[in-house]
Design a protein around this motif. Structure first.
Motif, short mmCIF file in Angstrom:
data_model
loop_
_atom_site.label_atom_id
_atom_site.label_comp_id
_atom_site.label_asym_id
_atom_site.label_seq_id
_atom_site.Cartn_x
_atom_site.Cartn_y
_atom_site.Cartn_z
N ALA A 3 1.17 3.90 0.84
CA ALA A 3 1.30 4.84 1.96
C ALA A 3 2.68 5.51 1.99
O ALA A 3 2.84 6.56 2.60
N ASP A 37 0.36 6.90 6.70
CA ASP A 37 -0.96 7.03 6.07
C ASP A 37 -0.87 8.16 5.04
O ASP A 37 -0.68 9.31 5.41
N HIS A 38 -0.98 7.79 3.78
CA HIS A 38 -0.85 8.77 2.70
C HIS A 38 0.38 9.67 2.88
O HIS A 38 0.29 10.88 2.76
N GLY A 39 1.48 9.00 3.22
CA GLY A 39 2.74 9.73 3.30
C GLY A 39 3.01 10.39 4.64
O GLY A 39 4.08 10.93 4.85
N GLU A 40 2.05 10.35 5.54
CA GLU A 40 2.27 10.97 6.85
C GLU A 40 2.50 9.90 7.90
O GLU A 40 1.81 8.88 7.92
N HIS A 66 -1.20 1.35 4.57
CA HIS A 66 -1.87 0.81 3.38
C HIS A 66 -0.91 0.79 2.19
O HIS A 66 0.14 1.44 2.21
#
Ligand SMILES: Nc1ncnc2c1ncn2[C@@H]1O[C@H](COP(=O)(O)OP(=O)(O)O)[C@@H](O)[C@H]1O
Ligand SMILES: [Mg+2]
Lengths: 304, 222
Positions: B39, B211-214, B36
Motif C-alpha cells: 500500500a 490503499d494503493h498509495g492513497e 494492505h
C-alpha cells in the motif's frame, strides 16, 4: 577539536582491532606490500652504494695542469691559491718540477737512469681536485677548457671516460629504480584498494545501518582510511626489516666489492628519519588506495 | 512534527507508490499507519528519513522542508529520528551495548555520556544486564527491544517503526506497542506502520490507512 581527535583515536583503534580480527588476511596483504616495497628500497640502497663508490673515485680524481717551463714557483703557488678559491674546487696542490722528478724517481724505480739526464725533463704541475658533488663530467669539461686558457698552463688533462661511464650507469640505475618504485608503489595502492574494497563489502550491513542512524560519510570513511594507512605502514615496516635483513647478508660481499675500488662501504647506521620513511611511504600509499576504494564504493551503499 | 503536502512517489519503472498524500503529525502525537501489503507504508516512512525523495509535493520534518534535502544534511536529519525495523537491523558481531551506543558514537557524544544513555535506554526497554550479550543469543522480542533502545538512545523527538511486531506473537507484540506508548507519554511523537489491525484497535490511537498509495482515512488529526 578535542572531540575530533577522540573520534580519530576511536577510528584508529577500531580499525586496528578489525585488522587483528582478520589477522590472516591482513598478514597476507601486509606480506605482499612488504615485498613490493622491499624491491625498490633495495635498489635504492644498491644505488646509494654505487654512488658512494663513485664519489670516492671522483674524490680521488684530479685534473692535472702542466705548467709552462717559464712559470716560477711563486707564480705557480699564486695560481694554486687562486684556483683553490674557485667554487667547486676542493684543493689545488703545486708540485714543482723537482718534486715531480723526485716522486717519479721513487715510484718508477728508474732512479739511476734519471741521474743520467742533465736536465729535469718533467714540467711542474698543479693537481686540482674538484669537490665530490661538483665532479660531474659536464662541469669537469668546462673547467678543462677554462684551465687550458690560462696563460701559465701548457696542457690540462683529465681522464674522465670512466667517470662518464659510471655516471651513466648510476643515472640509468636511478631511472630504473624510479620506474620500479612507481610500478610497485602503484601495485601497493591497488592491493590495499582491493583489500579495502572487500572490507567495505563485508561490512555492507554495518555501513548501511550506520547511514540509517545518521553517520556522516566522514565517519564511515575514517576507519577504512585508517585501515589502509595501517596496512601500508605495517607493510613498510616489514619491508624495512626485509631490506636490512638482506643487507646484513650482503654486507660482506659489498665490502669486498667496495674494496676493489679502493673505497669503503660501510653499512650505515640509519637515522630515525630514514627508519620512519619506509613505513610512512607505505602508509601514504595505503591511504591513497583506501581513499580510492572508499570514494568509489561507499557512495553505492545506501539504505533502501 | 511531520507534514506531507500533496506528496507523490513513483519508483523508477513502477507505478505510483504514493498518490497525493496529505497529513500532519504534531509533536508528541502517536499514530498508526495501516494498509494492505504494497500500500505504500514503508515508502511513506522512507520519505521521512530521506531514504527516498518525493517525486512531487513537499515533506516537512520539524519545520524543515526535506523534499530536496542536500545529501550532506541527511545524517543530521536522521539523528533527530529514531527508526525501528521489522528485521531489527542490528549488528550481529557487536554486543548489545555497542549496538545501542552506535548512534551516540556517530553523533560524537563523549564516552561517559554514551554509557549513561545506553544504560538509560536499556533500562527503559527492560534489558539491563544484557549489555554484554550478542544479539543472536537473544529472543526475537528481546532483539526488537535492542532495536528500540538504539532508536531512543539519542532521545529523538520522533520515532518511526516499520512493522515492529511483524515477527512476534500477539503477547509480545502488545508489550512492544505498550513500550512505544510509554515513550509517547513522555512527549515523543511516534508513527508505526503495521497491519496488526486487532492490536491497533485495542490500543486506540489515531489510524491512518493507505490503499494503493492513497491515504484513504486518518489524514485529519483526531
Ligand atoms: N525500491 C523500489 N523500487 C520499485 N518499486 C518499489 C520499491 N519499493 C517499493 N516499491 C513498490 O512500491 C509500492 C509500495 O511499497 P511499500 O511502500 O513497500 O508498501 P508496504 O510497506 O505498504 O507493503 C509497492 O507496489 C512496491 O512494489
Ligand atoms: Mg513495508
Amino acid at each position: 577539536m578535542r572531540e575530533l581527535s577522540i573520534r580519530h583515536l576511536q577510528a584508529f583503534f577500531f580499525s586496528l582491532g578489525q585488522l587483528w580480527r582478520t589477522r590472516w588476511g591482513t598478514a597476507m596483504s601486509v606480506a605482499v606490500i612488504a615485498v613490493s616495497l622491499t624491491l625498490p628500497s633495495g635498489l635504492y640502497l644498491v644505488l646509494q652504494l654505487t654512488d658512494q663508490i663513485s664519489a670516492d673515485w671522483q674524490g680521488g680524481a684530479e685534473i692535472s695542469l702542466f705548467l709552462k717551463p717559464k712559470v716560477s714557483d711563486a707564480a705557480a703557488l699564486k695560481l694554486a691559491g687562486q684556483l683553490q678559491q674557485q667554487p667547486g674546487i676542493a684543493a689545488a696542490d703545486y708540485v714543482s718540477a723537482t718534486a715531480a722528478l723526485e716522486e717519479f724517481r721513487q715510484k718508477s724505480g728508474f732512479g739511476s737512469a734519471l741521474d743520467l739526464l742533465d736536465a729535469n725533463p718533467l714540467p711542474s704541475l698543479l693537481r686540482v681536485r674538484p669537490q665530490t658533488d661538483q665532479a660531474d663530467p659536464a662541469q669537469i669539461a668546462v673547467w678543462l677548457e677554462e684551465f687550458k686558457a690560462l696563460p701559465e698552463v701548457e696542457a690540462a688533462e683529465f681522464d674522465y671516460a670512466w667517470v662518464q661511464r659510471l655516471h651513466g650507469i648510476v643515472q640509468v640505475g636511478r631511472q630504473l629504480a624510479l620506474m620500479v618504485s612507481l610500478l610497485l608503489g602503484g601495485g601497493v595502492v591497488l592491493i590495499i584498494g582491493n583489500t579495502i574494497r572487500l572490507a567495505i563489502f563485508n561490512r555492507r550491513d554495518e555501513i548501511e545501518i550506520s547511514k540509517l542512524i545518521g553517520a556522516t560519510n566522514a565517519f564511515i570513511r575514517r576507519p577504512f582510511l585508517y585501515s589502509g594507512f595501517q596496512q601500508g605502514a605495517l607493510g613498510g615496516a616489514s619491508a624495512l626489516l626485509l631490506v636490512y635483513g638482506s643487507l646484513g647478508l650482503l654486507a660482506p660481499a659489498a665490502d669486498r666489492l667496495a674494496g676493489f675500488y679502493q673505497s669503503q662501504f660501510t653499512l650505515q647506521i640509519i637515522g630515525w628519519v630514514e627508519l620512519l620513511l619506509l613505513p610512512l611511504i607505505g602508509g601514504l600509499l595505503g591511504l591513497v588506495g583506501a581513499w580510492l576504494a572508499v570514494s568509489r564504493h561507499l557512495r553505492d551503499i545506501e539504505p533502501g | 512534527m511531520i507534514r506531507f503536502s500533496e506528496v507523490f512517489k513513483r519508483y523508477p519503472g513502477g507505478g505510483d507508490a504514493l498518490k497525493n498524500v496529505d497529513f500532519r503529525l504534531v509533536a508528541g502525537e502517536m499514530a498508526f499507519l495501516t494498509g494492505h501489503s504494497g500500500a505504500g507504508k514503508s515508502t511513506l516512512l522512507k520519505l521521512i528519513t530521506a531514504i527516498e525523495r518525493p517525486t512531487r509535493g513537499q515533506v516537512w520534518i520539524g519545520g524543515e522542508n526535506i523534499s530536496r534535502i542536500k545529501p550532506r544534511k541527511v545524517p543530521y536529519l536522521r539523528r533527530r529520528i529514531g527508526v525501528i525495523f521489522q528485521d531489527h537491523k542490528l549488528l550481529y558481531d557487536r554486543t548489545v551495548y555497542d549496538n545501542i551506543a552506535l548512534p551516540l558514537v556517530v553523533a560524537g557524544l563523549n564516552h561517559a555520556e554514551v554509557r549513561r544513555r545506553v544504560r538509560a535506554a536499556l533500562d527503559k526497554v527492560g534489558l539491563l544486564g544484557k549489555e554484554r550479550s550478542y544479539p543472536l543469543t537473544l529472543s526475537g522480542g528481546e532483539q526488537q527491544r535492542v532495536g528500540i533502545a538504539r532508536a531512543v538512545a539519542g532521545k529523538p523527538p520522533l520515532l518511526l517503526a516499520d512493522e515492529p511486531t511483524g515477527n512476534l506473537d500477539p503477547e509480545l507484540s502488545l508489550e512492544i506497542m505498550n513500550l512505544f506508548a510509554e515513550f509517547n507519554r513522555v512527549g515523543v511523537a511516534v508513527l508505526i506502520a503495521s497491519h496488526d489491525l486487532e492490536l491497533i484497535k485495542q490500543l486506540g490511537y489515531r489510524q491512518m490507512v493507505l490503499d494503493h498509495g492513497e491515504l484513504v482515512a486518518g489524514g485529519e488529526q483526531v
